[in-house]
Design a protein around this motif. Structure first.
Motif, PDB file in Angstrom:
ATOM      1  N   MET A 125      40.380  33.104  52.271  1.00  0.00           N
ATOM      2  CA  MET A 125      39.392  32.792  51.233  1.00  0.00           C
ATOM      3  C   MET A 125      39.108  34.016  50.356  1.00  0.00           C
ATOM      4  O   MET A 125      38.978  33.895  49.132  1.00  0.00           O
ATOM      5  CB  MET A 125      38.101  32.282  51.879  1.00  0.00           C
ATOM      6  CG  MET A 125      38.238  30.931  52.531  1.00  0.00           C
ATOM      7  SD  MET A 125      38.704  29.634  51.402  1.00  0.00           S
ATOM      8  CE  MET A 125      37.205  29.461  50.471  1.00  0.00           C
ATOM      9  N   GLN A 126      39.008  35.178  50.959  1.00  0.00           N
ATOM     10  CA  GLN A 126      38.761  36.392  50.183  1.00  0.00           C
ATOM     11  C   GLN A 126      39.939  36.695  49.269  1.00  0.00           C
ATOM     12  O   GLN A 126      39.751  37.047  48.100  1.00  0.00           O
ATOM     13  CB  GLN A 126      38.502  37.573  51.113  1.00  0.00           C
ATOM     14  CG  GLN A 126      37.154  37.543  51.775  1.00  0.00           C
ATOM     15  CD  GLN A 126      36.967  38.688  52.758  1.00  0.00           C
ATOM     16  OE1 GLN A 126      37.928  39.274  53.239  1.00  0.00           O
ATOM     17  NE2 GLN A 126      35.725  38.980  53.069  1.00  0.00           N
ATOM     18  N   GLY A 127      41.152  36.575  49.791  1.00  0.00           N
ATOM     19  CA  GLY A 127      42.332  36.826  48.967  1.00  0.00           C
ATOM     20  C   GLY A 127      42.451  35.820  47.835  1.00  0.00           C
ATOM     21  O   GLY A 127      42.775  36.182  46.702  1.00  0.00           O
ATOM     22  N   GLY A 128      42.163  34.557  48.138  1.00  0.00           N
ATOM     23  CA  GLY A 128      42.225  33.520  47.105  1.00  0.00           C
ATOM     24  C   GLY A 128      41.191  33.734  46.016  1.00  0.00           C
ATOM     25  O   GLY A 128      41.487  33.634  44.828  1.00  0.00           O
ATOM     26  N   GLY A 129      39.969  34.037  46.412  1.00  0.00           N
ATOM     27  CA  GLY A 129      38.915  34.264  45.429  1.00  0.00           C
ATOM     28  C   GLY A 129      39.173  35.476  44.558  1.00  0.00           C
ATOM     29  O   GLY A 129      38.986  35.440  43.339  1.00  0.00           O
ATOM     30  N   THR A 130      39.638  36.545  45.183  1.00  0.00           N
ATOM     31  CA  THR A 130      39.903  37.771  44.427  1.00  0.00           C
ATOM     32  C   THR A 130      41.052  37.573  43.451  1.00  0.00           C
ATOM     33  O   THR A 130      40.936  37.882  42.257  1.00  0.00           O
ATOM     34  CB  THR A 130      40.231  38.928  45.394  1.00  0.00           C
ATOM     35  OG1 THR A 130      39.131  39.113  46.278  1.00  0.00           O
ATOM     36  CG2 THR A 130      40.505  40.209  44.629  1.00  0.00           C
ATOM     37  N   PHE A 131      42.170  37.061  43.944  1.00  0.00           N
ATOM     38  CA  PHE A 131      43.327  36.900  43.073  1.00  0.00           C
ATOM     39  C   PHE A 131      43.077  35.832  42.013  1.00  0.00           C
ATOM     40  O   PHE A 131      43.504  35.968  40.867  1.00  0.00           O
ATOM     41  CB  PHE A 131      44.578  36.566  43.889  1.00  0.00           C
ATOM     42  CG  PHE A 131      45.851  36.827  43.159  1.00  0.00           C
ATOM     43  CD1 PHE A 131      46.291  38.110  42.949  1.00  0.00           C
ATOM     44  CD2 PHE A 131      46.614  35.782  42.669  1.00  0.00           C
ATOM     45  CE1 PHE A 131      47.468  38.361  42.258  1.00  0.00           C
ATOM     46  CE2 PHE A 131      47.781  36.012  41.978  1.00  0.00           C
ATOM     47  CZ  PHE A 131      48.209  37.314  41.776  1.00  0.00           C
ATOM     48  N   GLY A 132      42.358  34.777  42.380  1.00  0.00           N
ATOM     49  CA  GLY A 132      42.022  33.747  41.407  1.00  0.00           C
ATOM     50  C   GLY A 132      41.149  34.283  40.292  1.00  0.00           C
ATOM     51  O   GLY A 132      41.338  33.946  39.116  1.00  0.00           O
ATOM     52  N   THR A 133      40.176  35.130  40.645  1.00  0.00           N
ATOM     53  CA  THR A 133      39.308  35.724  39.627  1.00  0.00           C
ATOM     54  C   THR A 133      40.106  36.590  38.663  1.00  0.00           C
ATOM     55  O   THR A 133      39.931  36.506  37.439  1.00  0.00           O
ATOM     56  CB  THR A 133      38.197  36.555  40.299  1.00  0.00           C
ATOM     57  OG1 THR A 133      37.446  35.695  41.152  1.00  0.00           O
ATOM     58  CG2 THR A 133      37.294  37.195  39.273  1.00  0.00           C
ATOM     59  N   PHE A 134      40.990  37.419  39.194  1.00  0.00           N
ATOM     60  CA  PHE A 134      41.782  38.273  38.314  1.00  0.00           C
ATOM     61  C   PHE A 134      42.749  37.469  37.445  1.00  0.00           C
ATOM     62  O   PHE A 134      42.993  37.816  36.290  1.00  0.00           O
ATOM     63  CB  PHE A 134      42.529  39.340  39.120  1.00  0.00           C
ATOM     64  CG  PHE A 134      41.642  40.467  39.557  1.00  0.00           C
ATOM     65  CD1 PHE A 134      41.049  41.310  38.626  1.00  0.00           C
ATOM     66  CD2 PHE A 134      41.377  40.670  40.890  1.00  0.00           C
ATOM     67  CE1 PHE A 134      40.214  42.339  39.021  1.00  0.00           C
ATOM     68  CE2 PHE A 134      40.540  41.702  41.297  1.00  0.00           C
ATOM     69  CZ  PHE A 134      39.965  42.541  40.366  1.00  0.00           C
ATOM     70  N   MET A 135      43.292  36.388  37.997  1.00  0.00           N
ATOM     71  CA  MET A 135      44.163  35.536  37.170  1.00  0.00           C
ATOM     72  C   MET A 135      43.374  34.854  36.068  1.00  0.00           C
ATOM     73  O   MET A 135      43.864  34.726  34.946  1.00  0.00           O
ATOM     74  CB  MET A 135      44.843  34.482  38.059  1.00  0.00           C
ATOM     75  CG  MET A 135      46.003  35.004  38.855  1.00  0.00           C
ATOM     76  SD  MET A 135      47.458  35.308  37.851  1.00  0.00           S
ATOM     77  CE  MET A 135      47.941  33.652  37.477  1.00  0.00           C
ATOM     78  N   ALA A 136      42.140  34.408  36.359  1.00  0.00           N
ATOM     79  CA  ALA A 136      41.312  33.782  35.337  1.00  0.00           C
ATOM     80  C   ALA A 136      40.953  34.786  34.247  1.00  0.00           C
ATOM     81  O   ALA A 136      40.983  34.461  33.057  1.00  0.00           O
ATOM     82  CB  ALA A 136      40.046  33.201  35.964  1.00  0.00           C
ATOM     83  N   ILE A 137      40.623  36.004  34.635  1.00  0.00           N
ATOM     84  CA  ILE A 137      40.295  37.043  33.649  1.00  0.00           C
ATOM     85  C   ILE A 137      41.520  37.347  32.795  1.00  0.00           C
ATOM     86  O   ILE A 137      41.427  37.451  31.560  1.00  0.00           O
ATOM     87  CB  ILE A 137      39.779  38.305  34.344  1.00  0.00           C
ATOM     88  CG1 ILE A 137      38.402  38.039  34.963  1.00  0.00           C
ATOM     89  CG2 ILE A 137      39.709  39.482  33.372  1.00  0.00           C
ATOM     90  CD1 ILE A 137      37.914  39.127  35.894  1.00  0.00           C
ATOM     91  N   GLY A 138      42.671  37.483  33.424  1.00  0.00           N
ATOM     92  CA  GLY A 138      43.903  37.745  32.677  1.00  0.00           C
ATOM     93  C   GLY A 138      44.253  36.614  31.716  1.00  0.00           C
ATOM     94  O   GLY A 138      44.699  36.855  30.594  1.00  0.00           O
ATOM     95  N   THR A 139      44.037  35.390  32.148  1.00  0.00           N
ATOM     96  CA  THR A 139      44.291  34.256  31.271  1.00  0.00           C
ATOM     97  C   THR A 139      43.312  34.232  30.113  1.00  0.00           C
ATOM     98  O   THR A 139      43.667  33.932  28.973  1.00  0.00           O
ATOM     99  CB  THR A 139      44.188  32.938  32.060  1.00  0.00           C
ATOM    100  OG1 THR A 139      45.087  33.007  33.188  1.00  0.00           O
ATOM    101  CG2 THR A 139      44.572  31.752  31.216  1.00  0.00           C
ATOM    102  N   GLY A 140      42.041  34.569  30.390  1.00  0.00           N
ATOM    103  CA  GLY A 140      41.043  34.621  29.335  1.00  0.00           C
ATOM    104  C   GLY A 140      41.352  35.690  28.300  1.00  0.00           C
ATOM    105  O   GLY A 140      41.112  35.490  27.098  1.00  0.00           O
ATOM    106  N   ILE A 141      41.895  36.800  28.735  1.00  0.00           N
ATOM    107  CA  ILE A 141      42.276  37.856  27.789  1.00  0.00           C
ATOM    108  C   ILE A 141      43.382  37.385  26.859  1.00  0.00           C
ATOM    109  O   ILE A 141      43.422  37.726  25.686  1.00  0.00           O
ATOM    110  CB  ILE A 141      42.692  39.128  28.563  1.00  0.00           C
ATOM    111  CG1 ILE A 141      41.452  39.761  29.220  1.00  0.00           C
ATOM    112  CG2 ILE A 141      43.376  40.129  27.651  1.00  0.00           C
ATOM    113  CD1 ILE A 141      41.778  40.890  30.161  1.00  0.00           C
ATOM    114  N   ARG A 142      44.289  36.570  27.399  1.00  0.00           N
ATOM    115  CA  ARG A 142      45.420  36.086  26.595  1.00  0.00           C
ATOM    116  C   ARG A 142      45.050  34.983  25.617  1.00  0.00           C
ATOM    117  O   ARG A 142      45.823  34.665  24.726  1.00  0.00           O
ATOM    118  CB  ARG A 142      46.529  35.583  27.506  1.00  0.00           C
ATOM    119  CG  ARG A 142      47.165  36.707  28.305  1.00  0.00           C
ATOM    120  CD  ARG A 142      48.361  36.222  29.057  1.00  0.00           C
ATOM    121  NE  ARG A 142      49.365  35.770  28.087  1.00  0.00           N
ATOM    122  CZ  ARG A 142      50.450  35.091  28.425  1.00  0.00           C
ATOM    123  NH1 ARG A 142      50.669  34.773  29.668  1.00  0.00           N
ATOM    124  NH2 ARG A 142      51.302  34.710  27.503  1.00  0.00           N
ATOM    125  N   CYS A 143      43.882  34.349  25.782  1.00  0.00           N
ATOM    126  CA  CYS A 143      43.469  33.251  24.883  1.00  0.00           C
ATOM    127  C   CYS A 143      43.198  33.750  23.480  1.00  0.00           C
ATOM    128  O   CYS A 143      42.659  34.751  23.236  1.00  0.00           O
ATOM    129  CB  CYS A 143      42.225  32.551  25.431  1.00  0.00           C
ATOM    130  SG  CYS A 143      42.581  31.486  26.818  1.00  0.00           S
TER     131      CYS A 143
END
Length: 82
Positions: A64-82
Motif C-alpha cells: 500500500m505504501q509503495g502503491g500510494g507513493t508511486f501513484g502520487t508521483f505518477m499523478a504529479i508527473g502526468t499533471g505536469i505534462r498536461c
C-alpha cells in the motif's frame, strides 16, 4: 483502419481532461507500486524474521505504501505534462 480521434460520423472525439489523465496516471502508478512492493515487502519481512500474520501484514503495508507513493508521483508527473 480508422484514424485515431475521428468518430464514424466524421466528428472529432473529445480528449480526456487533465484531471482524467491524472486519475489514470495515479491508477497505473498505484498498480506498479503495489506490484513492486510485494517482493520488496516479502523479502524485507522474511529477512526481519516475520512469519504468519505478521508477514502478511508487513507485505500488505509495504504494498500500500509503495502503491500510494508511486501513484502520487505518477499523478504529479502526468499533471505536469498536461
Amino acid at each position: 483502419m480508422p484514424v485515431a480521434g475521428v468518430t464514424a460520423r466524421g466528428g472529432q472525439q473529445q480528449q480526456p481532461s487533465c484531471y482524467d489523465r491524472m486519475k489514470l496516471g495515479f491508477g497505473i502508478g498505484f498498480c506498479v507500486g503495489m506490484a513492486s512492493g510485494a517482493p520488496f515487502g516479502g523479502f524485507g519481512a522474511l529477512r526481519a524474521g516475520f512469519r504468519g500474520r505478521e508477514l502478511i501484514q508487513h507485505v500488505g503495508k509495504t504494498m500500500m505504501q509503495g502503491g500510494g507513493t508511486f501513484g502520487t508521483f505518477m499523478a504529479i508527473g502526468t499533471g505536469i505534462r498536461c
